[in-house]
Design an enzyme around this catalytic site. Structure first.
Site, PDB file in Angstrom:
ATOM      1  CD  GLU A 166       1.035  -2.040   4.796  1.00  0.00           C
ATOM      2  OE1 GLU A 166       1.431  -1.287   3.895  1.00  0.00           O
ATOM      3  OE2 GLU A 166       0.032  -2.762   4.691  1.00  0.00           O
ATOM      4  CD  GLU A 353      -3.754  -1.831   6.433  1.00  0.00           C
ATOM      5  OE1 GLU A 353      -3.566  -1.921   5.201  1.00  0.00           O
ATOM      6  OE2 GLU A 353      -3.212  -0.975   7.143  1.00  0.00           O
TER       7      GLU A 353
HETATM    8  C1  BGC Z   1      -1.775   0.459   3.860  1.00  0.00           C
HETATM    9  C2  BGC Z   1      -3.024   1.298   3.708  1.00  0.00           C
HETATM   10  C3  BGC Z   1      -3.441   1.281   2.260  1.00  0.00           C
HETATM   11  C4  BGC Z   1      -3.795  -0.143   1.889  1.00  0.00           C
HETATM   12  C5  BGC Z   1      -4.292  -0.350   0.473  1.00  0.00           C
HETATM   13  C6  BGC Z   1      -1.759  -0.785   3.035  1.00  0.00           C
HETATM   14  O1  BGC Z   1      -0.565  -0.841   2.351  1.00  0.00           O
HETATM   15  O2  BGC Z   1      -1.510   0.219   5.207  1.00  0.00           O
HETATM   16  O3  BGC Z   1      -2.758   2.567   4.190  1.00  0.00           O
HETATM   17  O4  BGC Z   1      -4.462   2.175   1.978  1.00  0.00           O
HETATM   18  O5  BGC Z   1      -2.689  -0.965   2.065  1.00  0.00           O
HETATM   19  O6  BGC Z   1      -3.292  -0.115  -0.456  1.00  0.00           O
END
Ligand code: BGC
Length: 458
Positions: A166, A353
């Site tokens: 990110e 993610e």
């Molecule tokens: C990040 C994580 C974070 C998740 C939830 C992402 O921005 O990579 O580290 O916990 O989102 O907010």
């Protein structure tokens, strides 16, 4: 509706990051990171939480790997803490730090779980921040030295690498909005950081190729999708700018070797410019093997002068939200991926993610009925399946997160995990979402009928 089958070999995984789960903040020669400093500064983190102990995964490796094994994942996305490897950012390697990740990687491999490694998930060595962090061009070399150390050490063992998690958060969220470490609020700083991160990414990809290491390398930008609120020109442009901020700013340089004109002009109007030196754009534009997409939410974007950096207001009244108040917009994942494919071609994609915060207590019978999280995953997987059916080169899905952990500035109250962690006892408890995901992985399909779906639209 019938069941949705995923392609053979499709990777299923879960993700975490070092600072959010490891704890052991001062152990075995680890140096301080900017997150150690940030959390120890009053008023930065909800309830004064910090990552000193976190989930204590540093000491509970075997227990956590047993859970991964039980879940049946084909890959585990974790990050390496730079200050465990180089306590002050560069120079002498800390053997104990390297030994910890060697143990982790070896255990994963013994259990047939592919290590999917993030080189940088935000815990910059504090000693480098003292020299300006990624605002300072010299940090690029420190980063490549760190990355090369990992490539050499884990050659043949780690086959999936992401350089940066990110870059938008590393630059804008942390240096313009000031919400995350190091907590700066300056647009030029954010552009400096974003540019140097991109150059570090490109140099690292070059290094990986030149070193002849086996495996694949990519990066993991966070993507959102903003629909225009109306057809009115101002709304159309505001939504376009907001998307470009997340997508084009970090992908055009990598895939096209240039920054997007509309945002260059927009930032120039605010007296800020990326600090591009001769050769930088060519360095950034290295061919990569895959792109990792982190997707959580989307919105309607409506023009409003002075609202945010892009004069774009979120207008999402009609959307359901997670307990984090993030609008749930699975269709946005579909649109964003389509858009990325149309803009940059058929690059292999991993969802690195995707997940939701729901705070569901443990019931008297010991169960954690986090059905809304299951719905959230299901609706996003449905969109991915549509894309696969349309021929998108989607290789895998990695859910955020394996377990509840320190949600950065929001502390421990935010719970994204498939596994619940009691932060007093550190006991792990599998949630209903864990059992649901285990079934999806085992079958390689998404069951859309049957009793387990009765909670949809609860
Ligand atoms: C990040 C994580 C974070 C998740 C939830 C992402 O921005 O990579 O580290 O916990 O989102 O907010």
């Amino acid at each position: 509706m019938s069941d949705l089958v995923f392609p053979e070999g499709f990777k299923w995984g879960v993700a975490t990051s070092s600072y959010q789960i490891e704890g052991a903040w001062q152990e075995d020669g680890k140096g301080l990171s900017i997150w150690d400093e940030f959390t120890h500064t009053p008023d930065h983190i909800y309830a004064g939480d910090n990552g000193d102990v976190a989930c204590d995964s540093y000491h509970r490796l075997d227990e956590d790997i047993a859970l991964l094994k039980e879940l049946g994942v084909s890959c585990y996305r974790f990050s390496i803490s730079w200050p465990r490897i180089f306590p002050t950012g560069r120079g002498e390697v800390n053997p104990a730090g390297l030994a910890y990740y060697t143990r982790l990687v070896d255990r994963l491999l013994e259990n047939n779980i592919e290590p999917f490694c993030t080189i940088y998930h935000w815990d910059l060595p504090a000693a480098l921040q003292a020299e300006g962090g990624f605002e300072n061009r010299a940090t690029i070399d420190a980063y490549t030295e760190y990355a090369e150390t990992l490539f050499k050490h884990f050659d043949g063992k780690i086959k999936y690498w992401t350089t940066f998690n990110e870059p938008w958060c590393i630059s804008f969220l942390s240096n313009y909005m000031g919400i995350q470490a190091p907590g700066k609020k300056d647009l030029q700083t954010a552009l400096d950081v974003a540019h140097h991160v991109l150059v570090a990414h490109g140099k690292t990809v070059q290094l990986f190729r030149n070193g002849g290491y086996g495996g694949e390398i990519g990066y993991a930008p966070n993507v959102t999708w903003i629909e225009q609120y109306s057809e009115c020109q101002e709304d159309v442009e505001a939504a376009r700018r907001q998307n470009a901020w997340f997508i084009e700013w970090f992908m055009d340089p990598v895939f096209k070797g240039r920054y997007p004109e509309n945002l260059l002009d927009w930032f120039a109007g605010k007296n800020a410019r990326p600090p591009v030196l001769d050769g930088d754009m060519a360095t950034i534009a290295q061919p990569i093997d895959f792109i990792g997409i982190n997707y959580y939410s989307g919105n309607l974007g409506k023009y409003e002068a002075g609202r945010g950096l892009m004069d774009c207001a979120n207008f999402d009244e009609g959307y359901k939200r997670t307990d984090f108040k993030w609008a749930i917009y699975p269709e946005g994942l579909h649109r964003a991926l389509r858009y990325i494919q149309q803009s940059y071609g058929d690059i292999p994609i991993y969802i690195t993610e995707n997940g939701a915060h729901y705070d569901v207590p443990i019931s008297a019978d010991g169960k954690i009925r986090d059905y809304k999280r299951i719905d959230y995953y299901k609706y996003h997987l449905l969109q991915l399946h549509r894309l696969l059916a349309d021929g998108l080169d989607l290789r895998g899905y990695i859910a955020w997160s394996f377990m509840d952990n320190l949600e950065w500035a929001e502390g421990y109250r935010i719970k994204f995990g498939l596994v619940h962690v009691d932060f007093n006892t550190l006991q792990r408890t599998k949630k209903e979402s864990f059992y649901w995901y285990k079934k999806v992985i085992a079958n390689n399909w998404l069951n859309l009928t049957g009793p387990e779906n009765s909670f949809i639209e609860e």
